[in-house]
Design an enzyme around this catalytic site. Sequence first.
Site, PDB file in Angstrom:
ATOM      1  CE1 TYR A   1      -3.247  -2.960   0.679  1.00  0.00           C
ATOM      2  CE2 TYR A   1      -4.586  -1.033   1.119  1.00  0.00           C
ATOM      3  CZ  TYR A   1      -4.480  -2.368   0.825  1.00  0.00           C
ATOM      4  OH  TYR A   1      -5.632  -3.125   0.706  1.00  0.00           O
TER       5      TYR A   1
ATOM      6  CD  GLU B   1     -11.954   3.410   0.996  1.00  0.00           C
ATOM      7  OE1 GLU B   1     -12.169   2.449   0.249  1.00  0.00           O
ATOM      8  OE2 GLU B   1     -10.890   4.054   0.994  1.00  0.00           O
TER       9      GLU B   1
HETATM   10  C1  LIG Z   1      -9.234   0.586   1.951  1.00  0.00           C
HETATM   11  C2  LIG Z   1      -8.216   1.454   1.841  1.00  0.00           C
HETATM   12  C3  LIG Z   1      -6.990   1.329   2.610  1.00  0.00           C
HETATM   13  C4  LIG Z   1      -6.842   0.335   3.570  1.00  0.00           C
HETATM   14  C5  LIG Z   1      -5.633   0.232   4.283  1.00  0.00           C
HETATM   15  C6  LIG Z   1      -4.607   1.119   4.032  1.00  0.00           C
HETATM   16  O1  LIG Z   1      -3.408   1.059   4.687  1.00  0.00           O
HETATM   17  C7  LIG Z   1      -4.781   2.102   3.069  1.00  0.00           C
HETATM   18  O2  LIG Z   1      -3.703   2.935   2.899  1.00  0.00           O
HETATM   19  C8  LIG Z   1      -3.624   3.677   1.735  1.00  0.00           C
HETATM   20  C9  LIG Z   1      -5.951   2.219   2.353  1.00  0.00           C
END
Ligand SMILES: C=Cc1ccc(O)c(OC)c1
Length: 170
Positions: free
Chosen positions: A25, A70
């Site tokens: 991520y 979200e």
């Molecule tokens: C669902 C999005 C989401 C979930 C976990 C994360 O570490 C993240 O970081 C950008 C985004």
Amino acid sequence: MDIIKDLDEFLGGHFLYTYDNGWNYEMYVKNETTIDYRIHTGMVGGRWVRDQKVDIVKIVDGVFKICWTEPTGTDVSLDFIPNENKLHGVIFFPKWVHERPDITVCFQNDHIDLMKESREKYETYPKYVVPEFGKIFFKKNEGQNNEKVIAEAPREGMIDEMVSGELSFS
Ligand SMILES: C=Cc1ccc(O)c(OC)c1
């Protein structure tokens, strides 16, 4: 990146990290209320989002929480400890995102209506909860409101280019 103690030093932070389940991520803390992010690998690898509104707080020196909900109905709470290159994240996926992650793999900003239709059309429960520690392997302060950091979709080789400095935004 120097030692980060207070919130103002965390803002503008750009992080790459790998969760213990192997998912890669990318988080850019754009300002006090906003993140941009890319998901490079994992259940929803290929998804990217700009201008997600979030709540960001300092818990104690060097420990920061980012949480949000979200348009898909997914809820997220992340605890960052950047000075130890560590984070703990919990992602609360609705049942439908676990079953049809492909619907969410896009530049979400261009498909908000589809996300909202899908969360009504498909099932939310039981939720798929993913609590994971992660290891931060890249961190840099890109300054706040830098629109260049997360400006294109995740692609093969992008992580290596950012780590090497070949791809940079300041
Ligand atoms: C669902 C999005 C989401 C979930 C976990 C994360 O570490 C993240 O970081 C950008 C985004």
